[in-house]
Design a protein around this motif. Sequence first.
Motif, mmCIF file in Angstrom:
data_model
loop_
_atom_site.group_PDB
_atom_site.id
_atom_site.type_symbol
_atom_site.label_atom_id
_atom_site.label_comp_id
_atom_site.label_asym_id
_atom_site.label_seq_id
_atom_site.Cartn_x
_atom_site.Cartn_y
_atom_site.Cartn_z
ATOM 1 N N LEU A 125 0.835 -1.203 0.000
ATOM 2 C CA LEU A 125 0.000 0.000 0.000
ATOM 3 C C LEU A 125 0.869 1.253 0.000
ATOM 4 C CD1 LEU A 125 -2.781 -0.897 2.606
ATOM 5 C CD2 LEU A 125 -2.856 -1.135 0.118
ATOM 6 N N LYS A 126 0.418 2.271 -0.698
ATOM 7 C CA LYS A 126 1.085 3.574 -0.711
ATOM 8 C C LYS A 126 0.726 4.304 0.577
ATOM 9 C CE LYS A 126 2.290 3.373 -5.152
ATOM 10 N NZ LYS A 126 3.609 2.944 -5.447
ATOM 11 N N TYR A 127 1.507 5.328 0.905
ATOM 12 C CA TYR A 127 1.262 6.083 2.126
ATOM 13 C C TYR A 127 -0.165 6.624 2.176
ATOM 14 C CZ TYR A 127 6.258 6.141 3.344
ATOM 15 O OH TYR A 127 7.538 5.808 3.702
ATOM 16 N N LYS A 128 -0.641 7.143 1.060
ATOM 17 C CA LYS A 128 -1.993 7.707 1.004
ATOM 18 C C LYS A 128 -3.041 6.628 1.289
ATOM 19 C CE LYS A 128 -4.841 10.777 -1.740
ATOM 20 N NZ LYS A 128 -4.840 11.679 -2.875
ATOM 21 N N GLU A 129 -2.838 5.442 0.736
ATOM 22 C CA GLU A 129 -3.772 4.331 0.958
ATOM 23 C C GLU A 129 -3.776 3.897 2.425
ATOM 24 O OE1 GLU A 129 -3.614 1.980 -3.294
ATOM 25 O OE2 GLU A 129 -1.848 1.862 -1.996
ATOM 26 N N ILE A 130 -2.591 3.868 3.016
ATOM 27 C CA ILE A 130 -2.487 3.493 4.429
ATOM 28 C C ILE A 130 -3.207 4.531 5.285
ATOM 29 C CG2 ILE A 130 -0.900 3.163 6.365
ATOM 30 C CD1 ILE A 130 1.165 2.173 4.241
ATOM 31 N N ALA A 131 -2.978 5.803 4.976
ATOM 32 C CA ALA A 131 -3.615 6.880 5.731
ATOM 33 C C ALA A 131 -5.143 6.752 5.673
ATOM 34 C CB ALA A 131 -3.168 8.238 5.191
ATOM 35 N N LEU A 132 -5.675 6.483 4.501
ATOM 36 C CA LEU A 132 -7.124 6.322 4.361
ATOM 37 C C LEU A 132 -7.622 5.095 5.120
ATOM 38 C CD1 LEU A 132 -7.556 7.232 0.583
ATOM 39 C CD2 LEU A 132 -8.362 8.556 2.556
ATOM 40 N N LEU A 177 -6.329 3.585 7.718
ATOM 41 C CA LEU A 177 -6.202 3.698 9.177
ATOM 42 C C LEU A 177 -6.812 4.981 9.729
ATOM 43 C CD1 LEU A 177 -2.560 2.364 9.659
ATOM 44 C CD2 LEU A 177 -4.727 1.102 9.802
ATOM 45 N N ASN A 178 -7.343 5.809 8.829
ATOM 46 C CA ASN A 178 -7.951 7.073 9.227
ATOM 47 C C ASN A 178 -6.957 7.968 9.981
ATOM 48 O OD1 ASN A 178 -10.091 8.894 9.229
ATOM 49 N ND2 ASN A 178 -10.798 8.217 11.242
ATOM 50 N N VAL A 179 -5.765 8.094 9.410
ATOM 51 C CA VAL A 179 -4.729 8.975 9.937
ATOM 52 C C VAL A 179 -4.218 9.822 8.781
ATOM 53 C CG1 VAL A 179 -4.033 7.386 11.786
ATOM 54 C CG2 VAL A 179 -2.869 7.277 9.575
ATOM 55 N N SER A 180 -3.415 10.819 9.092
ATOM 56 C CA SER A 180 -2.867 11.663 8.026
ATOM 57 C C SER A 180 -1.680 10.973 7.355
ATOM 58 C CB SER A 180 -2.422 13.011 8.600
ATOM 59 O OG SER A 180 -1.242 12.859 9.357
ATOM 60 N N GLU A 181 -1.383 11.429 6.147
ATOM 61 C CA GLU A 181 -0.197 10.910 5.451
ATOM 62 C C GLU A 181 1.068 11.261 6.226
ATOM 63 O OE1 GLU A 181 0.216 11.021 1.083
ATOM 64 O OE2 GLU A 181 -1.769 11.973 1.131
ATOM 65 N N LYS A 182 1.070 12.400 6.889
ATOM 66 C CA LYS A 182 2.221 12.801 7.704
ATOM 67 C C LYS A 182 2.446 11.813 8.849
ATOM 68 C CE LYS A 182 3.568 16.560 5.691
ATOM 69 N NZ LYS A 182 4.851 16.615 5.017
ATOM 70 N N THR A 183 1.367 11.294 9.410
ATOM 71 C CA THR A 183 1.486 10.291 10.467
ATOM 72 C C THR A 183 2.115 9.023 9.913
ATOM 73 O OG1 THR A 183 -0.397 11.171 11.692
ATOM 74 C CG2 THR A 183 0.191 8.860 12.110
ATOM 75 N N VAL A 184 1.689 8.625 8.728
ATOM 76 C CA VAL A 184 2.260 7.438 8.084
ATOM 77 C C VAL A 184 3.754 7.666 7.835
ATOM 78 C CG1 VAL A 184 2.214 5.961 6.035
ATOM 79 C CG2 VAL A 184 0.058 6.752 7.051
ATOM 80 N N GLU A 185 4.101 8.816 7.293
ATOM 81 C CA GLU A 185 5.512 9.132 7.041
ATOM 82 C C GLU A 185 6.319 9.088 8.335
ATOM 83 O OE1 GLU A 185 5.656 12.946 5.116
ATOM 84 O OE2 GLU A 185 4.440 12.248 3.440
#
Length: 73
Positions: A22-29, A31-39
């Motif tokens: 999964l891409k960062y954006k997909e993970i963020a969606l 898990l309902n978190v921001s992409e910055k959190t994923v990064e």
Amino acid sequence: MIVAKLPPKCREILLLNKRDGLKYKEIALKLNVSEKTVESQMRIAFKKIRGEFKNDKQFFVIIFNKLSKYIDY
């Protein structure tokens, strides 16, 4: 196993990215978190993984080179 030692959220995000592709954006969606959190969580994961291998730099270089093709910049 080093991944098992990661904090739960960090481990989940790392596995979603590396294992599930999964891409960062997909993970963020998902898990309902921001992409910055994923990064941020990915940075934490890699920092902890690097720390585990700090005494075995050759092994780290091999692992990092293999994983780097999956890093989503």
